[in-house]
Motif scaffolding. Structure first.
Motif, PDB file in Angstrom:
ATOM      1  N   PHE A 139      -2.814  13.108  -6.756  1.00  0.00           N
ATOM      2  CA  PHE A 139      -2.739  11.469  -7.814  1.00  0.00           C
ATOM      3  C   PHE A 139      -3.823  10.681  -8.261  1.00  0.00           C
ATOM      4  O   PHE A 139      -3.861   9.885  -8.352  1.00  0.00           O
ATOM      5  CB  PHE A 139      -2.862  10.429  -6.565  1.00  0.00           C
ATOM      6  N   ALA A 140      -4.092  11.547  -8.718  1.00  0.00           N
ATOM      7  CA  ALA A 140      -5.550  11.712  -9.649  1.00  0.00           C
ATOM      8  C   ALA A 140      -5.042  10.042 -10.635  1.00  0.00           C
ATOM      9  O   ALA A 140      -5.446   8.739 -10.587  1.00  0.00           O
ATOM     10  CB  ALA A 140      -5.782  12.005 -11.237  1.00  0.00           C
ATOM     11  N   PRO A 141      -3.851   9.664 -11.688  1.00  0.00           N
ATOM     12  CA  PRO A 141      -3.664   8.504 -12.259  1.00  0.00           C
ATOM     13  C   PRO A 141      -3.503   7.268 -11.877  1.00  0.00           C
ATOM     14  O   PRO A 141      -4.128   6.065 -12.222  1.00  0.00           O
ATOM     15  CB  PRO A 141      -2.205   8.464 -12.692  1.00  0.00           C
ATOM     16  N   VAL A 142      -3.841   7.154 -10.090  1.00  0.00           N
ATOM     17  CA  VAL A 142      -3.337   6.179  -9.006  1.00  0.00           C
ATOM     18  C   VAL A 142      -3.740   6.260  -7.624  1.00  0.00           C
ATOM     19  O   VAL A 142      -4.019   4.980  -6.632  1.00  0.00           O
ATOM     20  CB  VAL A 142      -1.586   5.962  -8.511  1.00  0.00           C
ATOM     21  N   LYS A 143      -4.880   6.853  -7.755  1.00  0.00           N
ATOM     22  CA  LYS A 143      -6.134   7.135  -7.159  1.00  0.00           C
ATOM     23  C   LYS A 143      -6.513   6.212  -6.364  1.00  0.00           C
ATOM     24  O   LYS A 143      -6.752   6.010  -4.691  1.00  0.00           O
ATOM     25  CB  LYS A 143      -6.985   8.393  -7.101  1.00  0.00           C
ATOM     26  N   ASP A 144      -6.500   5.120  -6.827  1.00  0.00           N
ATOM     27  CA  ASP A 144      -7.633   3.666  -6.482  1.00  0.00           C
ATOM     28  C   ASP A 144      -6.556   2.541  -5.992  1.00  0.00           C
ATOM     29  O   ASP A 144      -7.055   1.962  -5.323  1.00  0.00           O
ATOM     30  CB  ASP A 144      -8.367   3.040  -7.485  1.00  0.00           C
ATOM     31  N   LEU A 199       0.765  -1.166  -0.348  1.00  0.00           N
ATOM     32  CA  LEU A 199       0.108  -0.365  -0.028  1.00  0.00           C
ATOM     33  C   LEU A 199       1.096   1.316   0.261  1.00  0.00           C
ATOM     34  O   LEU A 199       1.793   1.267   0.531  1.00  0.00           O
ATOM     35  CB  LEU A 199      -1.141   0.257   1.459  1.00  0.00           C
ATOM     36  N   PHE A 200       0.863   2.057  -0.850  1.00  0.00           N
ATOM     37  CA  PHE A 200       1.343   3.586  -0.618  1.00  0.00           C
ATOM     38  C   PHE A 200       0.300   4.518  -0.254  1.00  0.00           C
ATOM     39  O   PHE A 200      -1.020   4.958  -0.578  1.00  0.00           O
ATOM     40  CB  PHE A 200       1.412   3.498  -2.331  1.00  0.00           C
ATOM     41  N   ALA A 201       0.928   5.635   1.055  1.00  0.00           N
ATOM     42  CA  ALA A 201       0.022   6.627   2.138  1.00  0.00           C
ATOM     43  C   ALA A 201       0.904   7.355   1.721  1.00  0.00           C
ATOM     44  O   ALA A 201       1.661   8.032   1.949  1.00  0.00           O
ATOM     45  CB  ALA A 201      -0.338   5.953   3.156  1.00  0.00           C
ATOM     46  N   PRO A 202      -0.126   8.926   0.636  1.00  0.00           N
ATOM     47  CA  PRO A 202       0.778  10.181   0.969  1.00  0.00           C
ATOM     48  C   PRO A 202      -0.510  11.145   2.697  1.00  0.00           C
ATOM     49  O   PRO A 202      -0.928   9.913   2.361  1.00  0.00           O
ATOM     50  CB  PRO A 202       0.087  10.713  -0.542  1.00  0.00           C
ATOM     51  N   ARG A 219     -10.055   4.710  -1.692  1.00  0.00           N
ATOM     52  CA  ARG A 219     -10.898   4.654  -2.969  1.00  0.00           C
ATOM     53  C   ARG A 219     -12.830   4.799  -2.462  1.00  0.00           C
ATOM     54  O   ARG A 219     -13.465   4.195  -2.385  1.00  0.00           O
ATOM     55  CB  ARG A 219     -11.272   3.054  -3.033  1.00  0.00           C
ATOM     56  N   GLU A 220     -12.752   6.227  -1.832  1.00  0.00           N
ATOM     57  CA  GLU A 220     -13.393   7.099  -2.351  1.00  0.00           C
ATOM     58  C   GLU A 220     -14.280   6.880  -0.955  1.00  0.00           C
ATOM     59  O   GLU A 220     -15.107   7.346  -0.376  1.00  0.00           O
ATOM     60  CB  GLU A 220     -14.472   7.261  -3.534  1.00  0.00           C
ATOM     61  N   LYS A 221     -14.145   5.996   0.129  1.00  0.00           N
ATOM     62  CA  LYS A 221     -14.364   5.659   1.549  1.00  0.00           C
ATOM     63  C   LYS A 221     -13.992   6.548   2.432  1.00  0.00           C
ATOM     64  O   LYS A 221     -12.548   6.307   2.779  1.00  0.00           O
ATOM     65  CB  LYS A 221     -14.380   3.635   1.945  1.00  0.00           C
ATOM     66  N   THR A 222     -14.784   6.414   3.354  1.00  0.00           N
ATOM     67  CA  THR A 222     -13.950   7.010   4.178  1.00  0.00           C
ATOM     68  C   THR A 222     -13.730   6.211   5.576  1.00  0.00           C
ATOM     69  O   THR A 222     -14.504   5.916   6.059  1.00  0.00           O
ATOM     70  CB  THR A 222     -15.004   8.232   4.879  1.00  0.00           C
ATOM     71  N   LEU A 223     -12.634   5.998   5.339  1.00  0.00           N
ATOM     72  CA  LEU A 223     -11.892   5.388   6.838  1.00  0.00           C
ATOM     73  C   LEU A 223     -11.666   5.611   8.029  1.00  0.00           C
ATOM     74  O   LEU A 223     -12.387   4.845   8.947  1.00  0.00           O
ATOM     75  CB  LEU A 223     -10.804   4.654   6.278  1.00  0.00           C
ATOM     76  N   LEU A 224     -11.362   6.721   8.372  1.00  0.00           N
ATOM     77  CA  LEU A 224     -11.425   7.389   9.470  1.00  0.00           C
ATOM     78  C   LEU A 224     -11.830   8.843   9.467  1.00  0.00           C
ATOM     79  O   LEU A 224     -11.714  10.184   8.582  1.00  0.00           O
ATOM     80  CB  LEU A 224      -9.675   7.472  10.068  1.00  0.00           C
ATOM     81  N   ILE A 225     -12.426   9.589  10.762  1.00  0.00           N
ATOM     82  CA  ILE A 225     -12.629  10.733  10.116  1.00  0.00           C
ATOM     83  C   ILE A 225     -12.543  11.048  12.030  1.00  0.00           C
ATOM     84  O   ILE A 225     -13.455  11.105  12.543  1.00  0.00           O
ATOM     85  CB  ILE A 225     -14.089  11.461   9.540  1.00  0.00           C
ATOM     86  N   ARG A 226     -11.324  12.154  12.620  1.00  0.00           N
ATOM     87  CA  ARG A 226     -11.980  12.911  13.818  1.00  0.00           C
ATOM     88  C   ARG A 226     -11.709  14.613  13.736  1.00  0.00           C
ATOM     89  O   ARG A 226     -10.872  15.170  13.077  1.00  0.00           O
ATOM     90  CB  ARG A 226     -10.423  13.536  14.095  1.00  0.00           C
ATOM     91  N   SER A 227     -12.987  14.660  13.581  1.00  0.00           N
ATOM     92  CA  SER A 227     -13.198  16.232  13.877  1.00  0.00           C
ATOM     93  C   SER A 227     -13.378  16.808  15.425  1.00  0.00           C
ATOM     94  O   SER A 227     -12.777  16.252  16.307  1.00  0.00           O
ATOM     95  CB  SER A 227     -14.698  16.649  13.034  1.00  0.00           C
ATOM     96  N   VAL A 228     -12.715  17.937  14.785  1.00  0.00           N
ATOM     97  CA  VAL A 228     -12.866  19.678  16.164  1.00  0.00           C
ATOM     98  C   VAL A 228     -14.724  19.415  16.735  1.00  0.00           C
ATOM     99  O   VAL A 228     -15.055  19.908  15.737  1.00  0.00           O
ATOM    100  CB  VAL A 228     -12.399  20.708  16.201  1.00  0.00           C
ATOM    101  N   PRO A 229     -14.374  19.081  17.436  1.00  0.00           N
ATOM    102  CA  PRO A 229     -16.496  19.747  18.829  1.00  0.00           C
ATOM    103  C   PRO A 229     -16.393  21.105  18.151  1.00  0.00           C
ATOM    104  O   PRO A 229     -15.270  21.933  17.949  1.00  0.00           O
ATOM    105  CB  PRO A 229     -15.506  19.877  20.089  1.00  0.00           C
ATOM    106  N   GLU A 230     -17.290  21.350  18.023  1.00  0.00           N
ATOM    107  CA  GLU A 230     -18.259  23.092  17.628  1.00  0.00           C
ATOM    108  C   GLU A 230     -17.334  23.637  18.796  1.00  0.00           C
ATOM    109  O   GLU A 230     -17.114  25.324  18.164  1.00  0.00           O
ATOM    110  CB  GLU A 230     -19.218  23.394  17.214  1.00  0.00           C
ATOM    111  N   ASN A 231     -17.911  23.632  19.537  1.00  0.00           N
ATOM    112  CA  ASN A 231     -17.637  24.822  21.037  1.00  0.00           C
ATOM    113  C   ASN A 231     -16.056  24.814  20.275  1.00  0.00           C
ATOM    114  O   ASN A 231     -15.761  26.275  21.364  1.00  0.00           O
ATOM    115  CB  ASN A 231     -18.154  23.847  22.603  1.00  0.00           C
ATOM    116  N   LYS A 232     -15.003  23.463  20.616  1.00  0.00           N
ATOM    117  CA  LYS A 232     -13.831  24.726  20.637  1.00  0.00           C
ATOM    118  C   LYS A 232     -13.213  25.252  19.524  1.00  0.00           C
ATOM    119  O   LYS A 232     -12.649  25.921  19.808  1.00  0.00           O
ATOM    120  CB  LYS A 232     -13.020  23.088  20.575  1.00  0.00           C
TER     121      LYS A 232
END
Length: 266
Positions: free
Chosen positions: A53-58, A37-40, A73-86
């Motif tokens: 990285f369009a030519p190798v995005k998949d 696996l290659f991960a920028p 592959r367009e699927k979100t594996l992880l997201i950590r957002s900042v709470p709105e109040n902070k």
């Protein structure tokens, strides 16, 4: 056997004109054939990384927003957002200091409220999806915000990094470039993102290699069995990691990856 290669972009894989090495796509194709696996791993947004990285995005795992968002592959594996109040408190603290310009980095788009140069040019160059709004507060609640990027006219290491962490103790503030620091949730970093990728794909630490050049790469480098920094790396990082590759201007990362491919192809 190596199964994951993660690399920072600006100052590491990209040259000083922010261009990819000519061979990168053929190298990623070869890694894919080998089951590696290659991960920028970048502070940049997903839209910008996909375009780059369009030519190798998949065939690429994207670690975006300094680890706050991971996509494959367009699927979100992880997201950590900042709470709105902070978010609101952080914006108040940033705006209270001259020479600082905040940018909200959402899962879909980045948002700015100031057209001062060179901030405006740099923000719109680095973020493919970047919208100018009247006030950043108008964006809060409309989409998940991964981080706040702060541009510092005076230099982030010499100025804002010296006081923002103390003013925002409930968030993580880290240097991400000469004039930039990033503010995110405490558990958002490239190291946690790499651990999530390892868990998702069933990898162990010794099967992973990472490349970096700045302090926002520290955790990622630490979470991989083998870590390399570029010769142009931030001095404090050189005190921690001793394995080096030639500077970003000399294509050191691609050179080392080709050496790895050659080694495992024998």
């Amino acid at each position: 056997m190596i199964k994951l290669i993660a690399t920072d972009l600006d100052g590491t894989l990209l040259d000083n004109d922010r261009k990819l090495p000519d061979e990168i796509f053929s190298v990623v194709e070869k890694l894919d054939e080998m089951g590696i696996l290659f991960a920028p791993a970048s502070g940049r947004q997903y839209a910008n990384l996909v375009k780059l990285f369009a030519p190798v995005k998949d065939k690429t795992v994207f670690i975006c927003e300094n680890g706050s968002l991971v996509k494959y592959r367009e699927k979100t594996l992880l997201i950590r957002s900042v709470p709105e109040n902070k978010l609101k408190r952080a914006l108040d603290e940033i705006r209270a200091v001259p020479h600082l310009y905040p940018m909200l980095c959402g899962a879909q788009s980045a948002y700015i409220e100031n057209t001062a140069q060179p901030f405006y040019r740099l923000a719109t160059e680095a973020y493919t999806n970047c919208a100018l709004v009247e006030r950043l507060e108008d964006v809060i609640g409309k989409e998940e915000i991964c981080k706040i990027s702060v541009f510092d006219d005076l230099g982030a290491a010499e100025h804002c990094i010296r006081f923002l962490p103390e003013r925002l103790p409930a968030l993580r503030t880290i240097l991400s470039g000469r004039h930039w620091c990033d503010i995110s949730s405490p558990d958002s970093d490239k190291g946690n993102a790499v651990r999530h990728v390892q868990k998702t794909f069933g990898l162990n630490k010794d099967e992973c290699i990472a490349f970096g050049d700045h302090m926002n790469d520290l955790e990622m480098l630490s979470e991989c069995g083998t870590a390399y920094i570029t010769e142009n790396a931030y001095p404090a990082l050189k005190q921690i990691f001793k394995n080096t590759v030639p500077a970003n201007t000399q294509g050191g990362v691609v050179w080392k990856i080709k050496e790895i491919i050659k080694e495992f192809s024998l």
